[in-house]
Design an enzyme around this catalytic site. Structure first.
Site, short mmCIF file in Angstrom:
data_model
loop_
_atom_site.label_atom_id
_atom_site.label_comp_id
_atom_site.label_asym_id
_atom_site.label_seq_id
_atom_site.Cartn_x
_atom_site.Cartn_y
_atom_site.Cartn_z
N HIS A 194 0.82 -1.20 0.00
CA HIS A 194 0.00 0.00 0.00
C HIS A 194 0.86 1.26 0.00
O HIS A 194 1.73 1.41 0.85
CB HIS A 194 -0.91 0.00 1.22
CG HIS A 194 -1.79 -1.22 1.27
ND1 HIS A 194 -1.34 -2.45 1.68
CD2 HIS A 194 -3.09 -1.39 0.91
CE1 HIS A 194 -2.32 -3.34 1.59
NE2 HIS A 194 -3.39 -2.72 1.12
N HIS B 96 -2.62 -1.88 7.08
CA HIS B 96 -2.18 -1.96 5.68
C HIS B 96 -1.13 -0.91 5.37
O HIS B 96 -0.43 -1.00 4.37
CB HIS B 96 -3.38 -1.85 4.73
CG HIS B 96 -4.11 -0.55 4.83
ND1 HIS B 96 -5.03 -0.29 5.82
CD2 HIS B 96 -4.05 0.58 4.07
CE1 HIS B 96 -5.52 0.94 5.66
NE2 HIS B 96 -4.93 1.49 4.61
N HIS C 14 -4.36 3.19 -3.18
CA HIS C 14 -4.54 2.53 -1.88
C HIS C 14 -3.71 1.25 -1.75
O HIS C 14 -2.94 1.10 -0.82
CB HIS C 14 -6.03 2.20 -1.63
CG HIS C 14 -6.19 1.14 -0.59
ND1 HIS C 14 -6.21 1.41 0.75
CD2 HIS C 14 -6.27 -0.22 -0.70
CE1 HIS C 14 -6.31 0.28 1.44
NE2 HIS C 14 -6.36 -0.72 0.58
N GLU D 23 -19.16 -6.96 23.49
CA GLU D 23 -18.32 -8.14 23.53
C GLU D 23 -17.04 -8.00 22.69
O GLU D 23 -15.94 -8.34 23.14
CB GLU D 23 -19.11 -9.38 23.07
CG GLU D 23 -20.25 -9.78 23.99
CD GLU D 23 -21.55 -9.01 23.73
OE1 GLU D 23 -21.57 -8.18 22.79
OE2 GLU D 23 -22.54 -9.26 24.44
N PHE E 109 -22.29 -15.94 22.54
CA PHE E 109 -21.83 -14.64 22.05
C PHE E 109 -20.32 -14.60 21.80
O PHE E 109 -19.78 -13.54 21.48
CB PHE E 109 -22.27 -13.52 22.99
CG PHE E 109 -23.77 -13.46 23.17
CD1 PHE E 109 -24.61 -13.59 22.07
CD2 PHE E 109 -24.35 -13.32 24.42
CE1 PHE E 109 -26.00 -13.58 22.22
CE2 PHE E 109 -25.73 -13.30 24.58
CZ PHE E 109 -26.56 -13.44 23.47
N HIS F 101 -23.02 -20.63 30.27
CA HIS F 101 -24.21 -21.05 29.53
C HIS F 101 -23.80 -21.79 28.27
O HIS F 101 -24.06 -21.36 27.16
CB HIS F 101 -25.11 -19.84 29.22
CG HIS F 101 -25.63 -19.17 30.47
ND1 HIS F 101 -24.79 -18.68 31.44
CD2 HIS F 101 -26.88 -18.91 30.90
CE1 HIS F 101 -25.52 -18.15 32.42
NE2 HIS F 101 -26.79 -18.28 32.13
N HIS G 146 -29.87 -18.57 22.23
CA HIS G 146 -28.96 -18.49 23.36
C HIS G 146 -28.28 -19.83 23.68
O HIS G 146 -27.59 -19.94 24.67
CB HIS G 146 -29.71 -18.00 24.61
CG HIS G 146 -29.96 -16.52 24.58
ND1 HIS G 146 -30.56 -15.89 23.52
CD2 HIS G 146 -29.66 -15.55 25.49
CE1 HIS G 146 -30.64 -14.60 23.77
NE2 HIS G 146 -30.09 -14.35 24.96
C1 LIG Z 1 -11.94 -5.86 8.89
C2 LIG Z 1 -11.33 -5.55 7.57
N1 LIG Z 1 -12.10 -5.52 6.47
C3 LIG Z 1 -11.55 -5.29 5.26
C4 LIG Z 1 -10.21 -5.10 5.13
C5 LIG Z 1 -9.59 -4.88 3.76
N2 LIG Z 1 -9.16 -3.49 3.65
C6 LIG Z 1 -7.89 -3.11 3.84
S1 LIG Z 1 -7.70 -1.46 3.82
C7 LIG Z 1 -9.35 -1.21 3.52
C8 LIG Z 1 -9.97 0.15 3.45
C9 LIG Z 1 -9.05 1.16 2.98
O1 LIG Z 1 -9.49 2.42 3.27
P1 LIG Z 1 -8.81 3.29 4.38
O2 LIG Z 1 -8.97 2.62 5.67
O3 LIG Z 1 -9.34 4.65 4.26
O4 LIG Z 1 -7.26 3.25 4.04
P2 LIG Z 1 -6.51 4.14 2.94
O5 LIG Z 1 -6.99 3.68 1.62
O6 LIG Z 1 -6.86 5.53 3.20
O7 LIG Z 1 -5.10 3.80 3.16
C10 LIG Z 1 -10.01 -2.42 3.43
C11 LIG Z 1 -11.45 -2.56 3.15
C12 LIG Z 1 -9.44 -5.13 6.31
N3 LIG Z 1 -8.13 -4.96 6.28
N4 LIG Z 1 -10.02 -5.34 7.51
#
Ligand SMILES: Cc1ncc(C[n+]2csc(CCOP(=O)(O)OP(=O)(O)O)c2C)c(N)n1
Ligand SMILES: [Mg+2]
Length: 667
Positions: free
Chosen positions: A41, A81, A268, A413, A439, A463, A475
């Site tokens: 990224h 990322h 991205h 949770e 849960f 539970h 539940h």
């Molecule tokens: C729980 C989760 N869902 C999906 C992803 C895949 N994913 C990685 S970054 C991202 C979104 C990117 O947008 P943003 O957070 O604004 O990061 P930017 O592009 O600005 O670096 C997604 C959907 C993830 N890493 N975690």
């Protein structure tokens, strides 16, 4: 305009010129890493680089010689990322080297796709968006608790860099509301609001006013231009002194600093094209050379190191001085140094009937007296989870009562479980958190991330079967025990009685590298007639005989409440040679020596019959092709537990009949 060609005179540059050039070098590393790996990224790291670089070079306190120094400020990159950003920083601290940077995202490198906690300088494994934020709330909670309970010698900040995706994850709202309620004043979150995410601009899917939301949660909120360095500094300094958690929303531009791709959401998750990299380097006054990192820039980055080392030395001598006091030393040893051993167990009377959730409560009370680092609570199931005594004895952790050890998590949770991971990663506390087993699904992403990170956390799940009764199928856990067993490095304990519950709980405390879940009954179960020593010994092997004989014809394998059932059936089939094995923890059993396993549950010879009030899937590994599994492969129903046992075939008579007809069919 200062460029790389003038680097020899770097010391004569104006400070702001030095800062800007250093930042450009960090960005150069980011885009080169992603390009070389051909994966990763670029855009996000470039938009949050201003804040992160300023934080690390001007504000973050750590020991340059020891990434594990206890009172370091914690930094969590919730936008995992953006790993190239943190790695580009860590090389300048000296905790990573150039080979690491060049091996970004390669096998066995110290620069994996998303930050992993094993890497020096990485406080938490992040990537699943939202959870970094949740863990940071846990870290700030642990810090606040220790500051009050041990001394002001623990008094660091917890910083977070989060992205749009983090804020879109509901866990951020739950954890944010918890942090506001607890007034975690040393938690500072930077939101890199760059209006870009994978599929396009953020305004396609989100129009939330996060400033208002977080103000509503009781946070201090500032909105700044995330590329204006003076605004960043001012915001950090203000955030450090307010009496609430702080959110700094930085409006930024995706891929900021790139030649032609600023604002482009497509940056991205992709390397910039080589021509774009070349043009960007020219724009940033960098040479085209790859992985350019001049020593002048590194020295500039490290300009606070001497001061920080002095701070660490002073802190160490303060701790030594404080440890002259015996009482402080003992507290320090048990909490921060985590020296706990020989924790005394509660006693339970054989033959009585006691729900294992009640036994958990009694054990918690006994352990909490001896281990002051145990903290935690229930997600609003305090009476059901039997954590009420703990609450009464130690009080709620609140804005006013920082010494409280009970955490009133509310019905949150997932934030609870993520915060528990953060507390464990922070150290100095051993967190537990309770809810109904059904849960566990709400917590699951954090259970997994806790296992990946080797967090010692204790999940109390009461539970634990259809025996819940009247609350009905929503539940009643069915697939949950097996679903938890499917998580690697995660111990699932399902104790058969009160004594096993205490033994399992103590084992969970000892498992410093593995999260534990304790699956506990709502209904009473008989306390087995065996000594506590015997129970402890058996439980420590994960599975052991509770009824035994030489060369058994039948071996019953049972967990939790079904161990009593198995014993009852064995009694009424006493014309046969039967062994009953209680299996409170598969995972620990699997680590035993082959000799023990082959002796206890031989693959050949005896017929194996499993009994567990949950799905059958998984038991075939122990019962083999000719064995029999007694369980429940469908959802439950709303009725008194006893009626359900009858309905679902869990009475001793029905089980015996099933076994007898299975044996008859095989002949
Ligand atoms: C729980 C989760 N869902 C999906 C992803 C895949 N994913 C990685 S970054 C991202 C979104 C990117 O947008 P943003 O957070 O604004 O990061 P930017 O592009 O600005 O670096 C997604 C959907 C993830 N890493 N975690
Ligand atoms: Mg974004």
């Amino acid at each position: 305009m200062r460029t790389y060609q003038d680097i020899d005179n770097f010391s004569e540059w104006k400070v702001e010129e030095q800062n800007q050039f250093s930042l450009a070098v960090t960005k150069g590393l980011i885009i080169d890493m992603v390009r070389k790996a051909n994966s990763g990224h670029s855009g996000g790291p470039m938009s949050s680089a201003d804040f992160t670089q300023i934080l690390f070079t001007e504000y973050l306190n750590f020991d340059p010689n020891d990434p594990g120094w206890f009172n370091r400020d914690r930094f969590v990159l919730s936008a995992g990322h953006e790993s190239a950003l943190i790695y580009s920083i860590l090389i300048q601290i000296g905790w990573l080297n150039m080979d690491d940077i060049k091996n970004f995202r390669q096998l066995h490198s110290r620069t994996p796709g998303h930050p992993e906690v094993e890497i020096p300088g990485v406080e938490a494994t992040t990537g699943p968006l939202g959870q970094g934020f949740g863990m940071a709330v846990g870290m700030a909670t642990a810090e606040s608790m220790l500051r009050a309970r041990i001394s002001d010698l623990v008094d660091h900040f917890t910083y977070v860099v989060a992205s749009d995706g983090d804020f879109q994850e509901p866990i951020v709202l739950g954890a944010g509301s918890m942090a506001g309620h607890w007034g975690l004043s040393r938690l500072i979150v930077y939101y890199d609001s760059n209006n870009a995410q994978i599929s396009g601009n953020v305004d396609r899917s989100d129009s939330t006013n996060y400033a208002q939301v977080f103000e509503g949660f009781g946070w201090h909120v500032q909105e700044i231009d995330g590329h204006d360095h003076d605004q960043i500094r001012e915001a950090i300094e203000k955030a450090q002194v307010v009496d609430r958690p702080s959110l700094i929303i930085g409006t930024t531009v995706m891929a900021y600093g790139s030649a032609t791709m600023e604002g482009n959401h497509e940056t991205h998750g992709a390397p910039l094209p080589q021509e774009e990299i070349d043009a960007t380097k020219e724009k940033l006054n960098l040479p085209t050379e790859q992985f350019y990192l001049p020593k002048e820039v590194v020295n500039h980055f490290q300009s606070r190191f001497a001061d920080m080392s002095a701070l660490v030395t002073k802190w160490n001598s303060n701790i030594s001085a404080a440890c002259n006091d015996e009482k402080f030393k003992r507290l320090w040893d048990v909490t921060v140094a985590d020296n706990i051993s020989n924790v005394e167990l509660p006693q339970f009377e054989s033959g009585t009937s006691l729900a294992t959730r009640k036994a958990f409560g009694a054990t918690l009370d006994k352990f909490a007296e001896q281990v002051p680092s145990i903290v935690g609570g229930s997600a609003d199931l305090e009476p059901s989870n039997y954590t009420g005594n703990f609450k009464h004895a130690y009080g709620d952790f609140t804005k006013e009562n920082r010494k409280g050890r009970n955490l009133a998590f509310g019905v949150r949770e997932f934030p609870m479980a993520a915060a528990m991971n953060g507390m464990a990663l922070h150290g100095g506390v051993i967190p537990f958190g309770g809810t109904f087993l059904v849960f566990a699904d709400y917590e699951r992403p954090a259970l997994r991330l806790g296992a990946i990170q080797h967090c010692r956390v204790i999940h109390e799940f009461t539970h634990d079967s259809f025996w819940v009764g009247e609350d009905g199928p929503t539940h009643q856990p069915i697939e949950h025990a097996m679903a938890l067993r499917a998580i690697p490095n995660f111990n699932v304990f399902r104790p058969a009685d009160a004594k096993e519950t205490a033994a399992c709980f103590r084992l969970a405390l000892d498992q410093k590298e593995t999260p534990s879940a304790l699956l506990l009954t709502r209904q009473g179960v008989k306390v087995m007639d065996q000594s506590m020593d015997n129970t402890v010994k058996g439980v420590s092997k994960g599975a052991y005989p509770v009824v035994d004989c030489e060369n058994p014809e039948l071996i019953f394998l049972a967990t939790g409440s079904e161990v009593g059932l198995a014993m009852e059936v064995a009694e009424s089939m006493n014309e046969k040679k039967i062994r009953v094995v209680s299996m409170p923890c598969w995972e620990i059993y699997e680590t035993q020596a082959d000799d023990y396993k082959n002796e206890l549950i031989p693959t050949r010879g005896a017929m194996k019959i499993s009994m567990e009030a949950g799905i059958l899937l998984g038991w075939e590994r122990y019962v083999g092709p000719n064995g029999l599994s007694i369980g429940i492969n469908h959802f439950g129903a709303s009725a008194p537990g006893k009626d359900l046992a009858q309905e679902f075939g869990f009475t001793a008579d029905q089980v015996e009949q099933k076994i007898r007809s299975h044996l008859a069919n095989l002949l």
